[in-house]
Design a protein around this motif. Sequence first.
Motif, PDB file in Angstrom:
ATOM      1  N   ALA A   1       0.856  -1.182   0.000  1.00 15.10           N
ATOM      2  CA  ALA A   1       0.000   0.000   0.000  1.00 15.10           C
ATOM      3  C   ALA A   1       0.891   1.232   0.000  1.00 15.10           C
ATOM      4  O   ALA A   1       1.848   1.320   0.776  1.00 15.10           O
ATOM      5  CB  ALA A   1      -0.915   0.005   1.219  1.00 15.10           C
ATOM      6  N   TYR A   2       0.576   2.183  -0.879  1.00 11.85           N
ATOM      7  CA  TYR A   2       1.341   3.420  -0.971  1.00 11.85           C
ATOM      8  C   TYR A   2       0.440   4.590  -0.588  1.00 11.85           C
ATOM      9  O   TYR A   2      -0.602   4.813  -1.208  1.00 11.85           O
ATOM     10  CB  TYR A   2       1.859   3.629  -2.399  1.00 11.85           C
ATOM     11  CG  TYR A   2       2.686   2.495  -2.933  1.00 11.85           C
ATOM     12  CD1 TYR A   2       3.796   2.006  -2.242  1.00 11.85           C
ATOM     13  CD2 TYR A   2       2.358   1.895  -4.154  1.00 11.85           C
ATOM     14  CE1 TYR A   2       4.563   0.968  -2.747  1.00 11.85           C
ATOM     15  CE2 TYR A   2       3.120   0.856  -4.677  1.00 11.85           C
ATOM     16  CZ  TYR A   2       4.216   0.392  -3.967  1.00 11.85           C
ATOM     17  OH  TYR A   2       4.967  -0.645  -4.466  1.00 11.85           O
ATOM     18  N   TYR A   3       0.868   5.337   0.409  1.00  9.98           N
ATOM     19  CA  TYR A   3       0.127   6.510   0.867  1.00  9.98           C
ATOM     20  C   TYR A   3       0.857   7.808   0.538  1.00  9.98           C
ATOM     21  O   TYR A   3       0.288   8.884   0.676  1.00  9.98           O
ATOM     22  CB  TYR A   3      -0.103   6.435   2.372  1.00  9.98           C
ATOM     23  CG  TYR A   3      -0.803   5.167   2.815  1.00  9.98           C
ATOM     24  CD1 TYR A   3      -2.189   5.034   2.727  1.00  9.98           C
ATOM     25  CD2 TYR A   3      -0.075   4.093   3.310  1.00  9.98           C
ATOM     26  CE1 TYR A   3      -2.825   3.871   3.130  1.00  9.98           C
ATOM     27  CE2 TYR A   3      -0.701   2.917   3.714  1.00  9.98           C
ATOM     28  CZ  TYR A   3      -2.075   2.815   3.614  1.00  9.98           C
ATOM     29  OH  TYR A   3      -2.699   1.652   3.993  1.00  9.98           O
ATOM     30  N   THR A   4       2.115   7.702   0.129  1.00  4.22           N
ATOM     31  CA  THR A   4       2.906   8.881  -0.242  1.00  4.22           C
ATOM     32  C   THR A   4       3.633   8.602  -1.556  1.00  4.22           C
ATOM     33  O   THR A   4       3.945   7.445  -1.882  1.00  4.22           O
ATOM     34  CB  THR A   4       3.958   9.237   0.826  1.00  4.22           C
ATOM     35  OG1 THR A   4       4.949   8.187   0.886  1.00  4.22           O
ATOM     36  CG2 THR A   4       3.307   9.405   2.195  1.00  4.22           C
ATOM     37  N   MET A   5       3.914   9.657  -2.301  1.00  8.03           N
ATOM     38  CA  MET A   5       4.650   9.507  -3.543  1.00  8.03           C
ATOM     39  C   MET A   5       6.068   9.014  -3.281  1.00  8.03           C
ATOM     40  O   MET A   5       6.640   8.263  -4.081  1.00  8.03           O
ATOM     41  CB  MET A   5       4.669  10.832  -4.307  1.00  8.03           C
ATOM     42  CG  MET A   5       3.374  11.146  -5.030  1.00  8.03           C
ATOM     43  SD  MET A   5       2.968   9.911  -6.310  1.00  8.03           S
ATOM     44  CE  MET A   5       4.301  10.195  -7.489  1.00  8.03           C
ATOM     45  N   GLU A   6       6.640   9.416  -2.152  1.00 11.55           N
ATOM     46  CA  GLU A   6       8.005   9.004  -1.836  1.00 11.55           C
ATOM     47  C   GLU A   6       8.111   7.483  -1.734  1.00 11.55           C
ATOM     48  O   GLU A   6       9.016   6.853  -2.303  1.00 11.55           O
ATOM     49  CB  GLU A   6       8.466   9.663  -0.534  1.00 11.55           C
ATOM     50  CG  GLU A   6       8.699  11.171  -0.620  1.00 11.55           C
ATOM     51  CD  GLU A   6       7.410  11.971  -0.706  1.00 11.55           C
ATOM     52  OE1 GLU A   6       7.460  13.125  -1.188  1.00 11.55           O
ATOM     53  OE2 GLU A   6       6.344  11.456  -0.299  1.00 11.55           O
ATOM     54  N   THR A   7       7.157   6.878  -1.010  1.00 12.73           N
ATOM     55  CA  THR A   7       7.167   5.419  -0.853  1.00 12.73           C
ATOM     56  C   THR A   7       6.892   4.734  -2.187  1.00 12.73           C
ATOM     57  O   THR A   7       7.495   3.705  -2.506  1.00 12.73           O
ATOM     58  CB  THR A   7       6.116   4.991   0.181  1.00 12.73           C
ATOM     59  OG1 THR A   7       6.331   5.702   1.395  1.00 12.73           O
ATOM     60  CG2 THR A   7       6.210   3.498   0.464  1.00 12.73           C
ATOM     61  N   PHE A   8       5.987   5.283  -2.960  1.00 14.86           N
ATOM     62  CA  PHE A   8       5.651   4.707  -4.265  1.00 14.86           C
ATOM     63  C   PHE A   8       6.877   4.714  -5.184  1.00 14.86           C
ATOM     64  O   PHE A   8       7.220   3.703  -5.814  1.00 14.86           O
ATOM     65  CB  PHE A   8       4.495   5.501  -4.873  1.00 14.86           C
ATOM     66  CG  PHE A   8       4.038   5.015  -6.225  1.00 14.86           C
ATOM     67  CD1 PHE A   8       3.905   3.666  -6.504  1.00 14.86           C
ATOM     68  CD2 PHE A   8       3.720   5.940  -7.219  1.00 14.86           C
ATOM     69  CE1 PHE A   8       3.468   3.231  -7.752  1.00 14.86           C
ATOM     70  CE2 PHE A   8       3.289   5.511  -8.468  1.00 14.86           C
ATOM     71  CZ  PHE A   8       3.171   4.153  -8.733  1.00 14.86           C
TER      72      PHE A   8
END
Length: 349
Positions: free
Chosen positions: A123-130
């Motif tokens: 699950a990605y909640y931020t662009m940084e993690t994505f």
Amino acid sequence: MKKNVVFFEVQGGSDKGPDGYRRDTLPMVNALKERGWDAEVIFFELEKKDEIYNHVKENACSYVSRINPGNLKSESDYFAMLRQLCEDGIIGMPHPDAMIGYGAKDALAKLTDLSLVPTDTYAYYTMETFKETFPKSLVLNERVLKQNRGSTGEGIWRVQLIDELPEGTVEVPLTAKIKCTEAKDNHVETWELGTFIDFCEQYIVGENGMLIDMAFLPRIKEGEIRLFMLHNKPINVVHKKPADSEDAFSATLFSGAQYRYDSPEEWKDLVESFLAQLPDITSRLGNYDLPLIWTADFILDYDKNGNDTYILGEMNCSCVGFTSQLELANNVADEIIEIVEAKVGAQLI
């Protein structure tokens, strides 16, 4: 004990009949009345939120939400009202946090320790993690990205690498060419990975924004299996086979998928396995009561021994309809009464 159930709707939306109601709402209202209960439909309006809240608190024992949150001016205000009603003792069907827990795509990422969901589901909640994780997951296999908003396959993308990567690659370069197929209509686009990642920012920003990243399961071509649930009881199974074309993987009617309705007995292994894991699902999604009307969608896969297994792809409980089987309104009315009487009885002990 009060015997009045409120059905919440909202004005407008493509799910309404000529009379302005969802086609499956009044059959439930009438079925309750036939059983000696009262029932009414209230159209939620943000400007009348306090008035609606007071009316339901004083007059109802339970509510049933029949609203697609996407049709609301303010989803958070609606959920806040429902949450307060539940705290006041009104029986929520479902509780707003159950609606969020079961309906949000990141439910899958919370169930990866069960056999229902592969461990490489993110699950990605931020662009940084994505940006950090997706190029690494794409090395493993074809992926499916699912936005939390939208419907009918919008913002659900199958992502494939066009060129093979050198052996030992652990992260796909942002300049790599990718083939992206959207489930909405199975149309294909070619992107550079970095540009596509930037494009997906629209799915992550904003209220309830997120992306789910799962492995693509090739057996989706055999069909998606939707288990239609009434509380804790399986009612039917919808087998949804994608259109017979090279890139088609969407199981929506809009994209040309063919639907077949089966009895739960015809999918005994799936049903028994899913029901056995319901307590674990409930505990991981907040320990709320199961929704009244909800669905779970599965895709066939193979386990390590080559046997059939079923992978959970999505759940939905915000406004699941049954307009093609309106006779189910009687089953729903019976279930509502059973739930309310059990809850009230437990409170009296």
